[in-house]
Design a protein around this motif. Structure first.
Motif, short mmCIF file in Angstrom:
data_model
loop_
_atom_site.label_atom_id
_atom_site.label_comp_id
_atom_site.label_asym_id
_atom_site.label_seq_id
_atom_site.Cartn_x
_atom_site.Cartn_y
_atom_site.Cartn_z
N SER A 136 -0.31 13.98 -1.02
CA SER A 136 -0.60 12.55 -0.92
C SER A 136 0.58 11.79 -0.34
O SER A 136 0.42 10.91 0.51
CB SER A 136 -0.97 11.99 -2.29
OG SER A 136 -2.17 12.57 -2.76
N ARG A 137 1.78 12.13 -0.79
CA ARG A 137 2.97 11.43 -0.29
C ARG A 137 3.24 11.79 1.16
O ARG A 137 3.63 10.94 1.97
CB ARG A 137 4.16 11.77 -1.17
CG ARG A 137 4.03 11.25 -2.60
CD ARG A 137 5.27 11.50 -3.43
NE ARG A 137 5.07 11.05 -4.80
CZ ARG A 137 4.96 11.85 -5.85
NH1 ARG A 137 5.06 13.16 -5.70
NH2 ARG A 137 4.76 11.37 -7.07
N GLY A 140 0.79 10.08 3.41
CA GLY A 140 1.04 8.64 3.36
C GLY A 140 2.09 8.19 4.36
O GLY A 140 2.05 7.06 4.86
N GLY A 143 0.50 7.12 7.47
CA GLY A 143 -0.51 6.09 7.34
C GLY A 143 -1.87 6.63 6.96
O GLY A 143 -2.89 5.98 7.18
N TYR A 145 -4.39 9.04 3.99
CA TYR A 145 -4.70 9.02 2.55
C TYR A 145 -5.55 10.24 2.21
O TYR A 145 -6.55 10.51 2.89
CB TYR A 145 -5.47 7.73 2.26
CG TYR A 145 -5.98 7.52 0.85
CD1 TYR A 145 -5.18 7.78 -0.26
CD2 TYR A 145 -7.26 7.01 0.63
CE1 TYR A 145 -5.64 7.55 -1.54
CE2 TYR A 145 -7.74 6.77 -0.65
CZ TYR A 145 -6.93 7.04 -1.73
OH TYR A 145 -7.40 6.81 -3.00
N LYS A 233 -4.96 5.10 5.33
CA LYS A 233 -4.43 4.60 4.06
C LYS A 233 -4.96 3.20 3.78
O LYS A 233 -4.83 2.30 4.61
CB LYS A 233 -2.90 4.59 4.11
CG LYS A 233 -2.24 4.31 2.78
CD LYS A 233 -0.73 4.44 2.90
CE LYS A 233 -0.04 4.22 1.57
NZ LYS A 233 1.43 4.38 1.71
N ASP A 299 -9.65 -1.96 -3.21
CA ASP A 299 -8.60 -1.81 -2.21
C ASP A 299 -9.08 -2.34 -0.86
O ASP A 299 -8.77 -1.79 0.20
CB ASP A 299 -8.14 -0.35 -2.09
CG ASP A 299 -9.28 0.61 -1.77
OD1 ASP A 299 -10.41 0.15 -1.52
OD2 ASP A 299 -9.05 1.84 -1.75
#
Length: 473
Positions: A136-137, A140, A143, A145, A233, A299
């Motif tokens: 995930s990181r 990220g 940009g 997800y 993201k 979101d």
């Protein structure tokens, strides 16, 4: 998590080959540090985090780093008729990674490379030992997800997530792991390497074998590479907390939100037992006077407007208080309370059995009411948190593992909760898998014809029955 050990039985403890021929054969194709045989070390790989699940003593634990090493293990296992139990981080809650006597435990945690991230194709190609949070990181930074986020996302692996078709808090909007697995490389029981699926945005060539492996709990083959779909993201989400005077009112709000066409990024519920447990554990100051706490998040480009609309629906369902978070930091504090739920419930008595019965959203209120009745019937504390937006409940039975009578009542209440879920038109597992813990209940859910066909699939991929024996069936 505290566990209750159970003795292996005939179904879950398949005998392996004599130790010396097996170890000699394994070592011919593996680095010296990849084969562990010290009983004190191998015992630590014998089980996952589930209680009441039998676990045997492995003959060896193998930690491969390459596809070729996995193939060598499977060729050896086939030649010597030795059971192989694939494992990730062992965060599972159904005994699906538990060893059998004389088996080879195949721990894939060293295969932890992110091989590719493509912003154009919106895919990541990874090995099975990549930790969910690490992926995930990494995406990220581009940009992108990767939505599936099990509660153990900081430690669980992508291979384990694929094995159990894991979910998480975001499933109501983004779906579960199965929606993000485009293709796989799989080492079969006899050591052959097979590729399934694709890396394109769409494709319908042949049977969907990729989906077949997702949720198969390592019983059909060993996933050694995965092509995963990514999304752009999204903006930072804002969270709303709504307090209710009854669980029924909170469930009514869930139904109103979903019927109204809203698409929250999460919609989570905590009952009063869970709220109190979190307060006792982390002193977070949650409102203990409430009977149910509902968390909703968006979101979207204008999350405040979405939260206002959902807040109005909560009030129409009888919410006693609706509090929208003002910023991302306040939102994260509320989500942290939800993420602590299972850990906090474990602290109530020291041991827990965590169910993951999923029911239609329209029957969520009936599920909560039924669990409360079951807790009263057995004289047990049962806290319930839920991915309310998709009907996936986590009734958590708290008990003293040193009290034989309480342990018996815990197991009986757990079974009764699963029966309730089926009665309400649900399923025995929404995201934890069947493993050993729910094997009997899988047969009840599938029915005789369904069970026969699933066993036929298992026979086609694993004719010798050496892949994770005793799980699922």
């Amino acid at each position: 998590m505290s566990r209750i050990e159970a003795r292996p039985d005939e179904d879950t403890a398949a005998p392996g080959a004599p130790a010396e021929p097996l170890l000699t054969a394994l070592r011919t194709g593996l680095p010296a540090d990849a084969v562990l045989t010290d009983p004190d070390v191998t015992a630590s790989y014998a089980h996952d985090m589930a209680s009441f699940c039998p676990a045997g003593a492995p003959a060896a634990v193998v930690l491969p780093r390459t596809v070729e090493e996995v193939q060598h293990v499977m060729r050896t296992a086939t030649a010597l008729r030795v059971p192989v139990v694939p494992q990730g981080a062992r965060t599972g809650l159904s005994g699906g990674a538990n060893a059998t006597d004389g088996c080879v435990v195949l721990s894939l945690t060293r295969m932890d490379r992110i091989l590719e991230i493509s912003p154009v194709d919106r895919i990541a190609v990874v090995e099975p030992g990549v930790v969910n949070a690490a992926l995930s990181r990494a995406v990220g930074e581009h940009g992108l997800y990767y939505p599936p986020d099990p509660s153990s996302w900081e430690t669980c692996t992508i291979g384990g997530n694929i094995g159990t078709a894991s979910g998480g808090l975001c499933c109501v909007k983004y779906g579960v792991t199965a929606e993000y697995v485009l293709g796989l490389d799989v080492v079969l029981a006899d050591g052959r390497l097979m590729s399934t699926g694709r890396r394109t945005a769409k494709g319908v060539a042949g049977y969907d074998l990729t989906r077949l492996f997702v949720g198969s709990e390592g019983s059909l083959g060993i996933v050694v590479r995965a092509v995963l779909a990514l999304r752009p993201k999204p903006p930072a989400q804002l969270v709303l907390a709504a307090e209710f005077g009854s669980a029924a009112a909170a469930c009514d709000a869930v139904c109103r939100i979903m019927a109204g066409g809203h698409v929250p990024s999460l919609l989570e519920l905590m009952d009063r037992t869970t709220v109190k447990a979190v307060n006792d554990f982390a002193h977070m100051g949650l409102p203990e006077a409430t009977e149910a706490l509902l968390l909703a998040a968006f979101d979207t480009a204008d999350p405040a407007a979405d939260l206002a609309a959902v807040g109005a629906l909560c009030e129409a369902s009888g919410a006693t208080q609706v509090v929208p978070a003002e910023d991302a930091a306040e939102s994260e504090l509320l989500l942290q309370a939800r993420r602590l739920s299972l850990t906090a419930l474990e602290a109530v008595k020291g041991t827990t059995m965590i169910d993951d019965v999923c029911v239609p959203r329209s029957r969520l209120g009936d599920m909560l009411a039924g669990v409360e009745r079951i807790g009263a019937k057995y004289g047990l504390t049962i806290g319930l948190c839920a991915h309310a937006g998709d009907g996936n409940t986590h009734p958590t039975v708290c008990f003293d593992a040193l009290d034989p009578d309480e342990s018996r009542r815990a197991r009986e209440s757990f079974d009764e909760i699963m029966a309730l879920g089926l009665e309400l038109g649900g399923t025995i597992t929404g995201e934890h898998g069947v493993g050993v813990l729910k094997r009997e209940w899988l047969a009840r859910e599938l029915g005789p014809v369904g069970l026969e066909m699933q066993r036929a699939v298992k026979q086609a991929f694993d004719p010798l029955g050496i892949l994770n024996p005793g799980k699922l069936f």
